[in-house]
Scaffold this active site. Structure first.
Site, mmCIF file in Angstrom:
data_model
loop_
_atom_site.group_PDB
_atom_site.id
_atom_site.type_symbol
_atom_site.label_atom_id
_atom_site.label_comp_id
_atom_site.label_asym_id
_atom_site.label_seq_id
_atom_site.Cartn_x
_atom_site.Cartn_y
_atom_site.Cartn_z
ATOM 1 N N HIS A 1 0.822 -1.104 -0.014
ATOM 2 C CA HIS A 1 0.035 -0.141 -0.070
ATOM 3 C C HIS A 1 0.767 1.053 0.197
ATOM 4 O O HIS A 1 1.760 1.279 0.717
ATOM 5 C CB HIS A 1 -0.917 0.087 0.968
ATOM 6 C CG HIS A 1 -2.044 1.018 1.005
ATOM 7 N ND1 HIS A 1 -3.170 1.144 0.672
ATOM 8 C CD2 HIS A 1 -1.769 2.474 1.732
ATOM 9 C CE1 HIS A 1 -3.655 2.240 0.841
ATOM 10 N NE2 HIS A 1 -2.978 3.174 1.207
ATOM 11 N N CYS A 2 0.813 2.151 -0.828
ATOM 12 C CA CYS A 2 1.666 3.322 -1.022
ATOM 13 C C CYS A 2 0.717 4.590 -0.786
ATOM 14 O O CYS A 2 -0.170 4.983 -1.176
ATOM 15 C CB CYS A 2 2.137 3.247 -2.555
ATOM 16 S SG CYS A 2 3.014 4.711 -2.912
#
Length: 286
Positions: free
Chosen positions: A125-126
């Site tokens: 998850h960025c």
């Protein structure tokens, strides 16, 4: 997936950074080094504008593309002869099941606690795209990093080159503003070149081995356990460097730097090294 239509500070920071780097590069560095009305100035401005537009486009697609949703009707078929390999839990050996989503997990899918759902072939998850990097947007995320690295290095070269030119007299009077712009640009570009360069190198390594970031960390533990038991661990999705590249980036080399993902399948099943072994043994038996 969480609602991504609201305000996101990291995304705003990225957009402002892209805008600042573009404006300072074209209207300060290129203007001072070549002059925007000269042939070299026009050429560099066009090339850098193209790279900047590709950064904006690929970044936007990374932000707004759903990384891959597990169908509500998905259920692993353990009797499927075309898919003899199934991922199981490390403890108990059961098929992978997400208690939070109340459904089975396809191979390489993982639950994201930020998005609050399972993501196909989840890498991570960025926060900088306010989204997961997964099956459907991994390639475009990688292409964004490629263009971002090129843009930062290009801008830094133009910054250094423009410093070798003696400024005209009218610029000497407004030297403080230019000096501030150069200081801010340097403090922004140097860390970006390093950070994005490391990120690009990391994902090139992952692509060459057909791994995700999650699978890399899981593989480290699996390798340690295998060595402890006197065995050798091999990543099941590693098909060889070239096959791995075409699997992730597409079969056409010319499309590797283009943000297209027509080559990807549903994300519910992936080729493994065991498929080749089974195919080879079947051909020998016949």
């Amino acid at each position: 997936m969480r609602d991504r239509s609201g305000f996101s500070l990291p995304v705003t920071v990225v957009v402002l950074a892209i805008l600042y780097v573009y404006l300072s590069t074209v209207f300060i560095f290129i203007e001072r080094w070549f002059g925007l009305m000269s042939s070299p100035g026009v050429f560099n401005a066009i090339v850098f504008t193209f790279i900047a537009l590709m950064c904006v486009f690929t970044y936007s697609v990374s932000v707004f593309t759903d990384p891959g949703r597990v169908p509500a009707t998905y259920s692993p078929d353990i009797e499927d002869p075309d898919n003899p390999i199934h991922e199981i839990k490390r403890k108990g050996g059961d098929l992978r099941y997400c208690q939070k989503c109340s459904q089975y997990k396809p191979p390489r899918a993982h639950h994201c606690r930020v998005c609050k759902r399972c993501v196909l072939r989840m890498d991570h998850h960025c926060i900088w795209i306010n989204n997961c990097v997964g099956h459907a947007n991994y390639k475009v995320f990688f292409i964004f990093v490629v263009y971002a690295v090129i843009a930062c290095i290009y801008s830094l070269v133009l910054l250094v080159g423009s410093l070798t030119i003696d400024p005209p007299k009218d610029e000497l009077q407004s030297g403080d503003s230019f000096r501030t712009a150069y200081i801010i640009s340097g403090l922004l570009l140097i860390p970006l070149c390093v950070a994005l360069g490391v990120l690009l190198g990391w994902h090139i390594y992952l692509i060459l081995h057909n791994k995700t970031t999650i699978e890399y960390h899981e593989g480290v533990r699996a390798m340690w356990l295998a060595e402890k038991g006197g065995n050798v661990y091999t990543h099941p999705y590693d098909l060889g460097a070239y096959e791995n590249l075409t699997t992730v980036l597409g079969p056409n080399i010319l499309s590797w730097v283009c943000p297209t993902s027509k080559h990807i399948d549903s994300g519910l099943r992936f080729r493994t090294a065991y498929d080749n072994l089974i195919g080879a043994s079947t051909s020998k038996g016949s």
